[in-house]
Scaffold this motif. Structure first.
Motif, PDB file in Angstrom:
ATOM      1  N   PHE A  93      59.857  23.885  -7.010  1.00 50.92           N
ATOM      2  CA  PHE A  93      58.675  24.572  -6.475  1.00 50.92           C
ATOM      3  C   PHE A  93      58.474  24.220  -5.007  1.00 50.92           C
ATOM      4  N   SER A 149      55.351  25.267  -1.976  1.00 49.52           N
ATOM      5  CA  SER A 149      54.134  26.020  -1.679  1.00 49.52           C
ATOM      6  C   SER A 149      54.379  27.106  -0.635  1.00 49.52           C
ATOM      7  N   TRP A 176      49.104  22.192  -9.236  1.00 50.42           N
ATOM      8  CA  TRP A 176      50.370  22.865  -9.496  1.00 50.42           C
ATOM      9  C   TRP A 176      50.368  23.392 -10.926  1.00 50.42           C
ATOM     10  N   ASN A 229      54.888  25.877 -12.502  1.00 48.71           N
ATOM     11  CA  ASN A 229      55.732  27.063 -12.400  1.00 48.71           C
ATOM     12  C   ASN A 229      56.878  26.808 -11.433  1.00 48.71           C
ATOM     13  N   ARG A 230      57.888  27.648 -11.517  1.00 48.72           N
ATOM     14  CA  ARG A 230      58.991  27.625 -10.564  1.00 48.72           C
ATOM     15  C   ARG A 230      58.768  28.696  -9.505  1.00 48.72           C
ATOM     16  N   THR A 231      59.313  28.478  -8.311  1.00 47.10           N
ATOM     17  CA  THR A 231      59.266  29.491  -7.258  1.00 47.10           C
ATOM     18  C   THR A 231      60.622  29.573  -6.576  1.00 47.10           C
ATOM     19  N   LYS A 280      60.776  28.264 -16.349  1.00 50.54           N
ATOM     20  CA  LYS A 280      59.733  27.280 -16.082  1.00 50.54           C
ATOM     21  C   LYS A 280      60.328  25.879 -16.114  1.00 50.54           C
TER      22      LYS A 280
END
Length: 224
Positions: A154, A156, A182, A185-187, A197
């Motif tokens: 992850f 931001s 947080w 979750n994955r990004t 996830k």
């Protein structure tokens, strides 16, 4: 008639045009006193209005309701508007400081989280120098990064809506802290869609806080 005129100057002033009054000397003296009273009251009202405007203009956002500003209008009537503007001192620039003494640290509110708990990530900026420092702590500089080994979980910045600057003066030994929950979750870079996830079951993760070119020591936490 004299008492009614003292309690309501405006009605007496307008009534004096259409009616025959008492003695000329008494009426003229009372009228002059009324005009003097109205003139002084008007000057005080204008001075208070200018003082309130100056205080309101000095604060923005939440600071507009600060109780500190409420005491400042009392000094405004003592000076004319031009004197207020000319006499306002120019704020002294913040002295330059050693940015190497500004540190960034990362922390979480817990060491381990249950299946239904979301970690709270904290980025802390501290001025370790002997003098105040101006530091940009805006979202343009911040990054909350979570990894697991070589796996980038992850960031931001991947789906950040706005990138803004926020320069603050940090006193010697003082800190500024920004918190972000947080949602586990994955990004991906560019905010591409990803359904995977992070794992749980006791897996460990590393949180690193970044501010510009500075990176914090690693903060380790566990997801159950």
């Amino acid at each position: 008639m004299g008492r009614q005129g003292n309690s309501s100057p405006r009605k007496t002033a307008s009534g004096s045009r259409g009616g025959s009054g008492a003695s000329g000397k008494t009426s003229a003296a009372v009228y002059r006193r009324r005009r003097l009273f109205v003139g002084v009251a008007l000057l005080v009202a204008v001075a208070l209005g200018l003082g309130g405007f100056a205080v309101a203009g000095a604060f923005n956002g939440k600071q507009a309701s600060s109780t500190d500003g409420a005491t400042e209008p009392a000094s405004a009537p003592n000076a004319a508007p031009s004197e207020n503007q000319a006499g306002t001192p120019t704020p002294a620039p913040t002295p330059s400081c050693n940015q190497n003494l500004v540190t960034v640290s990362a922390s979480t509110d817990k060491a381990a989280y249950g299946p239904d708990e979301n970690p709270l990530l904290s980025l802390k900026v501290t001025n370790g120098g002997p003098m105040p420092c101006e530091v940009n702590i805006g979202t343009s500089q911040m990054e909350y990064l979570i990894t697991s080994g070589a796996d980038r979980i992850f960031s931001s910045r991947d789906c950040q809506a706005k990138s803004e600057d926020l320069v603050k003066t940090i006193a010697p030994g003082a800190s500024e802290t920004a918190n972000m929950p947080w949602p586990r979750n994955r990004t991906l870079e560019g905010c591409s869609l990803i359904e995977a996830k992070p794992g749980a079951g006791g897996a460990y993760y590393i949180f690193t806080a970044k501010l510009g070119s500075k990176a914090s020591p690693k903060a380790v936490f566990q997801l159950n």
